[in-house]
Scaffold this motif. Structure first.
Motif, PDB file in Angstrom:
ATOM      1  N   ILE A  84       8.909  -0.098   4.497  1.00 16.92           N
ATOM      2  CA  ILE A  84       8.778   0.506   5.696  1.00 16.92           C
ATOM      3  C   ILE A  84       8.908   2.133   5.518  1.00 16.92           C
ATOM      4  O   ILE A  84      10.215   2.347   5.303  1.00 16.92           O
ATOM      5  N   GLU A  85       8.164   3.210   5.777  1.00 16.81           N
ATOM      6  CA  GLU A  85       8.646   4.436   5.755  1.00 16.81           C
ATOM      7  C   GLU A  85       8.206   5.042   7.114  1.00 16.81           C
ATOM      8  O   GLU A  85       7.166   5.054   7.686  1.00 16.81           O
ATOM      9  N   ILE A  86       9.453   5.492   7.748  1.00 20.91           N
ATOM     10  CA  ILE A  86       9.188   6.491   8.761  1.00 20.91           C
ATOM     11  C   ILE A  86       9.605   7.954   8.455  1.00 20.91           C
ATOM     12  O   ILE A  86      10.708   8.123   8.201  1.00 20.91           O
ATOM     13  N   VAL A 133       4.313   6.620  10.068  1.00 19.47           N
ATOM     14  CA  VAL A 133       4.953   5.117   9.899  1.00 19.47           C
ATOM     15  C   VAL A 133       4.098   4.563   8.874  1.00 19.47           C
ATOM     16  O   VAL A 133       2.546   4.155   9.452  1.00 19.47           O
ATOM     17  N   THR A 134       4.576   4.055   7.773  1.00 21.91           N
ATOM     18  CA  THR A 134       3.736   3.760   6.877  1.00 21.91           C
ATOM     19  C   THR A 134       4.446   2.037   6.492  1.00 21.91           C
ATOM     20  O   THR A 134       5.507   2.118   6.238  1.00 21.91           O
ATOM     21  N   VAL A 135       3.749   1.032   6.484  1.00 22.82           N
ATOM     22  CA  VAL A 135       4.090  -0.407   6.129  1.00 22.82           C
ATOM     23  C   VAL A 135       3.482  -1.018   5.248  1.00 22.82           C
ATOM     24  O   VAL A 135       2.039  -1.152   5.532  1.00 22.82           O
ATOM     25  N   ASP A 136       4.073  -1.429   4.047  1.00 22.13           N
ATOM     26  CA  ASP A 136       3.206  -1.956   3.011  1.00 22.13           C
ATOM     27  C   ASP A 136       2.094  -1.050   2.818  1.00 22.13           C
ATOM     28  O   ASP A 136       1.143  -1.506   2.395  1.00 22.13           O
ATOM     29  N   GLY A 137       2.319   0.351   2.579  1.00 18.42           N
ATOM     30  CA  GLY A 137       1.125   1.243   2.154  1.00 18.42           C
ATOM     31  C   GLY A 137       0.094   1.580   3.111  1.00 18.42           C
ATOM     32  O   GLY A 137      -0.800   2.287   2.796  1.00 18.42           O
ATOM     33  N   VAL A 138       0.215   0.851   4.319  1.00 20.43           N
ATOM     34  CA  VAL A 138      -0.758   1.097   5.668  1.00 20.43           C
ATOM     35  C   VAL A 138      -0.001   2.073   6.638  1.00 20.43           C
ATOM     36  O   VAL A 138       0.822   1.838   7.057  1.00 20.43           O
ATOM     37  N   ASN A 139      -0.854   3.297   6.633  1.00 18.25           N
ATOM     38  CA  ASN A 139      -0.264   4.229   7.579  1.00 18.25           C
ATOM     39  C   ASN A 139      -0.572   3.862   9.062  1.00 18.25           C
ATOM     40  O   ASN A 139      -1.757   3.785   9.496  1.00 18.25           O
ATOM     41  N   ILE A 140       0.335   3.242   9.805  1.00 18.73           N
ATOM     42  CA  ILE A 140       0.375   2.593  11.033  1.00 18.73           C
ATOM     43  C   ILE A 140      -0.288   3.495  12.203  1.00 18.73           C
ATOM     44  O   ILE A 140      -1.029   3.361  13.127  1.00 18.73           O
ATOM     45  N   THR A 141       0.211   4.950  11.931  1.00 18.28           N
ATOM     46  CA  THR A 141      -0.386   5.791  12.848  1.00 18.28           C
ATOM     47  C   THR A 141      -1.718   6.417  12.926  1.00 18.28           C
ATOM     48  O   THR A 141      -2.078   7.145  13.682  1.00 18.28           O
ATOM     49  N   LYS A 142      -2.260   5.958  11.737  1.00 16.03           N
ATOM     50  CA  LYS A 142      -3.653   6.692  11.485  1.00 16.03           C
ATOM     51  C   LYS A 142      -4.560   5.235  11.378  1.00 16.03           C
ATOM     52  O   LYS A 142      -5.906   5.678  11.079  1.00 16.03           O
ATOM     53  N   THR A 194      12.110   2.364  21.559  1.00 17.17           N
ATOM     54  CA  THR A 194      11.066   3.138  21.268  1.00 17.17           C
ATOM     55  C   THR A 194      10.647   3.299  19.632  1.00 17.17           C
ATOM     56  O   THR A 194       9.510   3.248  19.445  1.00 17.17           O
ATOM     57  N   LEU A 195      11.729   3.375  18.858  1.00 16.49           N
ATOM     58  CA  LEU A 195      11.759   3.709  17.604  1.00 16.49           C
ATOM     59  C   LEU A 195      10.836   2.317  16.941  1.00 16.49           C
ATOM     60  O   LEU A 195      10.026   2.685  16.037  1.00 16.49           O
ATOM     61  N   VAL A 196      11.626   1.239  17.148  1.00 18.40           N
ATOM     62  CA  VAL A 196      11.176   0.194  16.455  1.00 18.40           C
ATOM     63  C   VAL A 196       9.868  -0.187  16.817  1.00 18.40           C
ATOM     64  O   VAL A 196       9.033  -0.775  16.196  1.00 18.40           O
ATOM     65  N   ARG A 197       9.304   0.046  17.992  1.00 12.21           N
ATOM     66  CA  ARG A 197       8.003  -0.190  18.426  1.00 12.21           C
ATOM     67  C   ARG A 197       6.922   0.811  17.682  1.00 12.21           C
ATOM     68  O   ARG A 197       5.868   0.460  17.824  1.00 12.21           O
ATOM     69  N   THR A 198       7.578   1.883  17.141  1.00 10.07           N
ATOM     70  CA  THR A 198       6.365   2.872  16.247  1.00 10.07           C
ATOM     71  C   THR A 198       6.058   1.854  14.957  1.00 10.07           C
ATOM     72  O   THR A 198       4.907   2.266  14.211  1.00 10.07           O
ATOM     73  N   ILE A 199       6.762   1.061  14.606  1.00 12.41           N
ATOM     74  CA  ILE A 199       6.675   0.441  13.320  1.00 12.41           C
ATOM     75  C   ILE A 199       5.424  -0.541  13.461  1.00 12.41           C
ATOM     76  O   ILE A 199       4.770  -0.818  12.493  1.00 12.41           O
ATOM     77  N   ASN A 200       5.289  -1.137  14.649  1.00  9.10           N
ATOM     78  CA  ASN A 200       4.073  -2.240  14.523  1.00  9.10           C
ATOM     79  C   ASN A 200       2.872  -1.645  15.519  1.00  9.10           C
ATOM     80  O   ASN A 200       1.970  -2.196  15.872  1.00  9.10           O
TER      81      ASN A 200
END
Length: 340
Positions: free
Chosen positions: A4-6, A64-73, A48-54
């Protein structure tokens, strides 16, 4: 590579023509398989921060990137696929009261298109994992708070997630029950190698569960460190405040009243390691001619390492007391002079 990269995430809300900065410029890297904690007081921005992860909360700025997927885009299909690999454990359990425990877990399986003919077996496995195999036909109102949270954990694990997000998952529970939940989560982390991101204001949970920890204040990360180093030597003012409250050695008012009648100095000593301070105290007392009275003490184990706290009262001539304080500061990790 981090799981997880924030990166420089900010979240701003509009309220009555006023901007509320819930999260401000936060960057974090969370490694696969670790238990990462985010601690802070209410309103610090943790939830609020933890909800940006999913993707439940879209950042105003940052990524926010999770397992290489840019969650924000991510597109809707990409986001849905990413969420399948993330379980969420809530503070207030979020169970459907008019459905059985098995049916509550079944909802999560059905939502993820889990094969119908395999759901019963999977439900049995999950409830066995959290010690509720005999409760599948009960309704939520028939369970204690701790049992409800166990169901919440089972439901979060339904689809074999890689990540568990826990939002104050123990704060509605008493101390003993919270410890049981922590034990279950530690076991899950060890056996299944699931990454856990856990937010809380309870340092009792932090000391038992976390590998690394970030301290939040007013939407910002003010400190990142291992959980042991946070307790042993907090760097930020908020870290010191949280740890100071947890390791509080405040004496009873009756004792403080008696000390005020005496001429001397109250010290709070904090040291690392299991060795007793008795030889140091004896040596300093003998060398300086002061009398050192031990009033209170405790040892906390953080990540299997000890942190000791002592409250001592020095009596004697003022110059000798000053000399003894100097000697303690040279021999002990932290020395605080406590005003009476």
């Amino acid at each position: 590579m981090s799981q997880i990269e924030i990166k420089n995430v900010s979240v701003t809300f509009k309220a009555k023509q006023k901007d509320i900065h819930a999260v401000s410029g936060v960057s974090l890297s969370i490694q696969k398989g670790e238990v990462f904690g985010i601690v802070g007081l209410s309103g610090a921005g943790k939830s609020t921060l933890v909800r940006t992860i999913n993707g439940l909360q879209q950042p105003t700025t940052g990524e926010v990137t999770v397992d290489g997927v840019n969650i924000t885009k991510a597109s809707k299909p990409q986001l849905a696929a990413a969420r399948q690999k993330m379980g969420f454990i809530f503070q207030n359990f979020n169970l459907v009261n008019n459905r059985t425990i098995a049916q509550n877990i079944g909802f999560a399986l059905t939502a993820a298109n889990y094969q119908k003919d395999q759901q019963a077996q999977r439900i049995e496995e999950l409830l066995g994992m959290v010690g509720l195999a005999d409760r599948k036909d009960n309704y939520p109102e028939q369970l204690s708070g701790g049992q409800k949270q166990r169901v919440g954990i089972a439901r979060a694990l339904a689809n074999n997630p890689d990540i568990l997000l826990c939002d104050e998952a123990t704060s509605a529970l008493d101390t003993e029950t919270a410890e049981e939940i922590v034990t279950i989560l530690k076991d899950i982390n060890t056996r299944l190698h699931i990454t856990i991101v856990f937010i809380t204001h309870q340092l009792e949970v932090a000391k038992s569960l976390f590998n690394r920890v970030a301290v939040m204040e007013d939407g910002r990360i003010v400190e990142q460190t291992t959980v042991y180093d946070l307790f042993a030597d907090p760097k930020s003012q908020m870290g010191q405040r949280l740890v100071g409250t947890f390791l509080d050695t405040k004496l009873p008012d009756e004792v403080l009243f008696k000390l005020k009648q005496l001429s001397g100095q109250l010290l709070s000593l904090r040291y690392q390691g299991e060795d007793s301070l008795d030889p140091i105290i004896t040596k300093i007392a003998k060398a300086t001619g002061v009398e050192v009275n031990i009033l209170q003490g405790r040892i906390e184990y953080i990540q299997n390492k000890a942190i000791g706290i002592l409250a001592v009262f020095l009596t004697g001539d003022a110059p000798n007391i000053t000399q003894a304080i100097t000697a303690f500061k040279q021999a002990v990790d932290q020395v605080s002079e406590v005003a009476l």
